[in-house]
Design an enzyme around this catalytic site. Structure first.
Site, PDB file in Angstrom:
ATOM      1  N   ARG A 351       0.949  -1.229  -0.268  1.00 42.17           N
ATOM      2  CA  ARG A 351       0.083  -0.032   0.272  1.00 42.17           C
ATOM      3  C   ARG A 351       0.880   1.646  -0.249  1.00 42.17           C
ATOM      4  O   ARG A 351       1.677   1.539   0.865  1.00 42.17           O
ATOM      5  CB  ARG A 351      -0.958   0.081   1.195  1.00 42.17           C
ATOM      6  CG  ARG A 351      -1.902   0.962   1.242  1.00 42.17           C
ATOM      7  CD  ARG A 351      -3.173   0.788   0.016  1.00 42.17           C
ATOM      8  NE  ARG A 351      -3.929   1.729   0.574  1.00 42.17           N
ATOM      9  CZ  ARG A 351      -4.205   3.112  -0.750  1.00 42.17           C
ATOM     10  NH1 ARG A 351      -3.338   2.779  -1.207  1.00 42.17           N
ATOM     11  NH2 ARG A 351      -5.446   3.983  -0.416  1.00 42.17           N
ATOM     12  N   ASP A 354       1.093   3.286   2.882  1.00 39.95           N
ATOM     13  CA  ASP A 354       1.802   3.121   4.110  1.00 39.95           C
ATOM     14  C   ASP A 354       3.081   3.371   4.286  1.00 39.95           C
ATOM     15  O   ASP A 354       4.318   2.996   5.213  1.00 39.95           O
ATOM     16  CB  ASP A 354       1.200   1.712   4.672  1.00 39.95           C
ATOM     17  CG  ASP A 354      -0.228   2.347   4.661  1.00 39.95           C
ATOM     18  OD1 ASP A 354      -0.732   3.216   5.545  1.00 39.95           O
ATOM     19  OD2 ASP A 354      -1.380   0.628   4.808  1.00 39.95           O
ATOM     20  N   THR A 355       3.922   2.608   2.990  1.00 36.90           N
ATOM     21  CA  THR A 355       5.926   2.136   2.827  1.00 36.90           C
ATOM     22  C   THR A 355       6.178   3.042   1.779  1.00 36.90           C
ATOM     23  O   THR A 355       7.127   2.509   1.841  1.00 36.90           O
ATOM     24  CB  THR A 355       5.273   0.756   3.192  1.00 36.90           C
ATOM     25  OG1 THR A 355       4.673   0.130   2.357  1.00 36.90           O
ATOM     26  CG2 THR A 355       4.674   0.226   4.655  1.00 36.90           C
ATOM     27  N   ARG A 356       5.176   3.134   0.620  1.00 46.08           N
ATOM     28  CA  ARG A 356       6.086   3.028  -0.373  1.00 46.08           C
ATOM     29  C   ARG A 356       7.274   4.072  -0.352  1.00 46.08           C
ATOM     30  O   ARG A 356       9.176   3.545  -1.017  1.00 46.08           O
ATOM     31  CB  ARG A 356       5.666   4.084  -1.552  1.00 46.08           C
ATOM     32  CG  ARG A 356       5.807   4.302  -2.546  1.00 46.08           C
ATOM     33  CD  ARG A 356       5.084   4.749  -3.929  1.00 46.08           C
ATOM     34  NE  ARG A 356       4.518   6.112  -3.659  1.00 46.08           N
ATOM     35  CZ  ARG A 356       4.989   7.452  -3.892  1.00 46.08           C
ATOM     36  NH1 ARG A 356       5.939   7.425  -4.806  1.00 46.08           N
ATOM     37  NH2 ARG A 356       4.480   7.819  -3.231  1.00 46.08           N
ATOM     38  N   GLY A 384      -7.825   2.677 -14.228  1.00 49.19           N
ATOM     39  CA  GLY A 384      -8.193   1.510 -14.542  1.00 49.19           C
ATOM     40  C   GLY A 384      -8.494   0.349 -13.569  1.00 49.19           C
ATOM     41  O   GLY A 384      -9.212   0.765 -11.975  1.00 49.19           O
ATOM     42  N   GLU A 418      -4.669  -8.085  -6.204  1.00 58.72           N
ATOM     43  CA  GLU A 418      -3.147  -8.769  -6.301  1.00 58.72           C
ATOM     44  C   GLU A 418      -3.230 -10.416  -5.602  1.00 58.72           C
ATOM     45  O   GLU A 418      -2.868 -11.100  -5.513  1.00 58.72           O
ATOM     46  CB  GLU A 418      -1.969  -7.947  -6.190  1.00 58.72           C
ATOM     47  CG  GLU A 418      -2.022  -6.265  -7.462  1.00 58.72           C
ATOM     48  CD  GLU A 418      -1.401  -5.934  -7.167  1.00 58.72           C
ATOM     49  OE1 GLU A 418      -0.443  -5.889  -6.350  1.00 58.72           O
ATOM     50  OE2 GLU A 418      -1.256  -4.925  -8.179  1.00 58.72           O
TER      51      GLU A 418
END
Length: 749
Positions: A351, A354-356, A384, A418
């Site tokens: 997510r 939160d953590t990128r 999309g 995913e």
């Protein structure tokens, strides 16, 4: 101004090395003089090192514990240590003393590079400010390198003490700190803000993994500038020319000097010829010595000199091109895994909010740095409503799937979709799924409760119930898997653990294949392992010798698979004798370098390969198998010296010729002997009859075949496979042919 000219021809050959030695001596003298001046002004201050001793450090990290200790500072520390940099990490938890201790000041003074990580609460800790003052004094008085990192603060806030910094200094005034001390702190902050460093928010959209990569690269470059120049280990007679030059220099110490060193290149071939001819004749029989001497006597003096000049130019050109490195792909996997162009080894699902910019970014770069191909999917960067076919293909074609499940993970439909796809791949295709529960409890993920549950239920309101059920099932399944749970602590340690586990999992896909019909191999493996375990932790070279076809390759394959998980860097090179004759030794050097470093380097010649292996692999603990050597030259070109690798490395060599191992002085020599008759019969029967013993009607014939083959596994397997299912008449014909061949062999010998 004076000119000093040395005409000694020997000095001319080693001029570059001589100049390096002289430069270091003069630099040491200059630093010693500067240190004496500094000591006169500041008595009692420790002396900075030219190069760190056992108790000194390459880098001193200063940071505010509450801001960065378990996150950014820990990432940076681990990344620096991983590339072999000695780091002093100041954990500024509460201390009793009011001032920095002598040991602390010594640690700062004896570090080559000082890195203050200035964050919003940095100025609220007087210890951080005291360290900063000491660092800036080292910069001004001793020329230390200070490389600040402005972590989530603006440089102007530091320079003019605004925001949190202003609040901290107001607090010092309320507590009536010494105004002179406070003024020093403010001055140090103003000075450090003028230095070249890094602003975390301005580096690639604030991505911390990229920032750490830049810092490590910068530190490595700076450290290279302070290292001594290194000469040839086998230099002879260099000391006297150095003494001559230093004596002349010292006589004219007060004046500006220009020192010229000249002479014939190659000095009429003496040192260069001695080195090259000596290396060539090493371990050669007297016959080759006599032939070489005769050839040298038949060549004119000028021709020899010209030939040596050409060789010397070639070597020098090779050295100049050493840094001409061609990268196929910095994240390219080991050649043994060989994924296709569109495949990945690891798929990261996370997510973004939160953590990128921190944890995920650091994990990504840590995986890439060890040669793992990673697909990072950022849920914020898509348009999309459904997963694209390319994204689903990326999940399917990855070996390991890592969902980083955080507090807001379930608020993203993309993350959940995913995850559903990942769990399907696990069930249907056997994919490995290794979840990281980042600041969430697995039980909250399983039951969709707590803050994680709130995000999930909020997201579920807007979508079909069918999707919600699939998401719930995937979350329940993933919460029961083995992975990592992180609530608090040092994130750098967590990332190291993840990287190591991923490497171990990937190694399982590259284990060497060997016949399941092996017989009697276990006892040989046990004997070799016992010899290894009884040895010290130093680099160890084990030589295994025996007749061709006796099973040496099968033995080292089993040992390789047994030791694989203990080493991060592994290489297995087969058929060296044949491959060297066909492709040359540089081809094999390239394979070794590619396996260990996971990148391609264009080698110019054998010497260039030796240089790369000995310099680039020296800090790596390796497992190397060299199968079927037949000369010591091959061994010398690939693993010539134990110092080329880190302690604890293990090198296994197989050869038919024991003398190769004797001349190479390997640490352990193990003879792989023929199989006894009982083991031979079992192996033969497995290939001829698919059982451990022959049927009664073939028993006599089988025993004859076994006795002829002489306990050679390769012969037993080959003949057994050929005779499998054949009538007894054909067996008798085969036995007659084998006996004739055996008789002819005896007659020739």
């Amino acid at each position: 101004m004076h000119r000093l000219v040395l005409s000694n021809p020997f000095v001319a050959l080693v001029a570059p090395i001589l100049l390096g030695v002289l430069a270091h001596k003069l630099l040491s003298k200059r630093r010693a003089s500067a240190q004496r001046d500094a000591d006169d002004q500041h008595p009692g201050t420790p002396s900075p090192p030219i190069q760190p001793s056992g108790n000194d450090f390459d880098v001193f990290l200063s940071f505010r514990d509450v801001d960065t200790r378990t996150g950014f500072a820990d990432y940076l520390y681990c990344s620096l240590v991983d590339v072999g940099i000695l780091v002093f990490m100041d954990n500024n938890e509460p201390r009793l003393a009011e001032r920095l201790s002598e040991d602390f000041m010594q640690a700062i003074s004896n570090s080559n590079i000082l890195i203050p990580i200035i964050s919003k609460n940095y100025a609220s800790d007087k210890r951080c400010l005291q360290e900063l003052v000491c660092m800036m004094e080292c910069l001004k008085q001793r020329g230390h390198r200070v490389c600040p990192i402005f972590y989530k603060v603006k440089v102007a806030e530091v320079r003019y003490q605004q925001g949190h910094f202003e609040e901290a200094f107001r607090n010092y005034e309320r507590r009536r700190f010494d105004p002179e001390v406070v003024a020093k702190w403010k001055k140090a902050l103003a000075e450090v803000s003028c230095l070249k460093g890094w602003e975390s928010e301005k580096v690639v959209d604030g991505r911390e993994g990229e920032l750490i990569k830049l810092v490590v690269e910068k530190v490595l470059k700076e450290l290279k500038k302070v290292k001594e120049l290194v000469g040839d280990d086998y230099l002879v007679g260099i000391d006297s020319p150095v003494e001559e030059v230093m004596e002349l220099v010292n006589k004219n110490a007060s004046a500006t000097l220009r020192v010229g060193i000249y002479g014939i290149e190659g000095i009429e071939g003496i040192p260069l010829a001695v080195k090259d001819i000596g290396s060539f004749l090493c371990e050669k029989p007297s016959r080759v010595w006599r032939e070489t001497i005769q050839k040298m006597q038949n060549i004119s003096h000028m021709a020899v000199q010209e030939k040596l000049r050409i060789i010397y130019e070639g070597v020098r050109e090779g050295r100049r091109n050493t840094k001409d490195v061609s990268f196929v792909n910095p994240a390219m996997p080991s050649p043994s895994i060989s994924p296709s162009e569109n495949d990945y080894e690891v798929f990261l699902n996370f997510r973004g909010v939160d953590t990128r910019r921190d944890f995920t970014d650091y994990l990504y770069y840590s995986l890439v740095d060890v040669g793992i191909r990673v697909f990072t999917d950022d849920d914020e960067l898509r348009v999309g409503k459904r997963l694209s076919e390319d994204l689903m293909q990326a999940i399917r074609n990855s070996n390991i799937l890592i969902p980083i499940i955080s507090v807001n993970y379930a608020s993203s439909k993309w993350c959940l979709d995913e995850l559903v796809q990942m769990m399907k791949c696990k069930r249907r295709l056997g994919h490995i799924v290794l979840p990281i529960f980042y600041k969430v409890e697995p039980v909250d993920v399983r039951d969709q409760k707590g803050r994680f549950g709130e995000a999930f239920h909020y997201s579920g309101r807007h979508f079909d119930q069918k999707f919600s059920k699939e998401w719930q099932q995937a979350l329940t399944e993933v919460s029961s898997l083995r992975g990592w749970q992180f609530a608090n602590g040092y994130e750098g340690e967590l990332v190291k653990s993840v990287v190591q586990d991923v490497l171990n999992e990937l190694k399982k896909t590259v284990e060497l294949d060997f016949s399941k019909n092996l017989v009697g191999i276990d006892s040989h493996v046990e004997e070799v392992m016992k010899l290894i375990n009884n040895s010290s932790g130093a680099t160890l070279c084990v030589g295994i010798y025996g007749r061709g076809g006796i099973g040496k390759t099968a033995l080292v394959k089993v040992i390789y698979n047994k030791l694989l998980n203990q080493f991060e860097h592994c290489s297995f090179i087969v058929d060296i004798r044949e491959s060297c004759n066909r492709n040359g030794i540089s081809y094999l050097q390239n394979q070794l370098i590619r396996d260990i470093l996971r990148r391609d380097i264009r080698l110019h010649n054998k010497d260039h390969g030796i240089h790369i292996i000995s310099s680039e692999l020296k800090n790596k603990k390796v497992l190397i198998i060299l199968d079927d050597l037949d000369t010591t030259d091959q061994l010398a070109a690939l693993v010539g010296n134990p110092n080329w690798f880190a302690p604890g490395s293990r090198i296994f060599v197989t050869t038919r010729d024991k003398s190769v191992l004797v001349r190479a002085s390997v640490d352990i020599k193990y003879e792989h002997k023929e199989m006894d008759e009982e083991q031979s019969l079992i192996l033969f029967s497995r290939h001829a009859f698919r059982s451990d013993s022959p049927p009664s009607e073939f028993s006599a014939l089988a025993h004859i075949v076994v006795s002829i083959t002489g306990g050679l596994p390769l012969a037993l397997k080959g003949v057994g496979s050929f005779l499998c299912g054949k009538p007894s008449m054909l067996w008798q014909e085969m036995i007659c042919k084998m006996q004739k061949c055996l008789k002819m062999t005896y007659q020739k010998s």
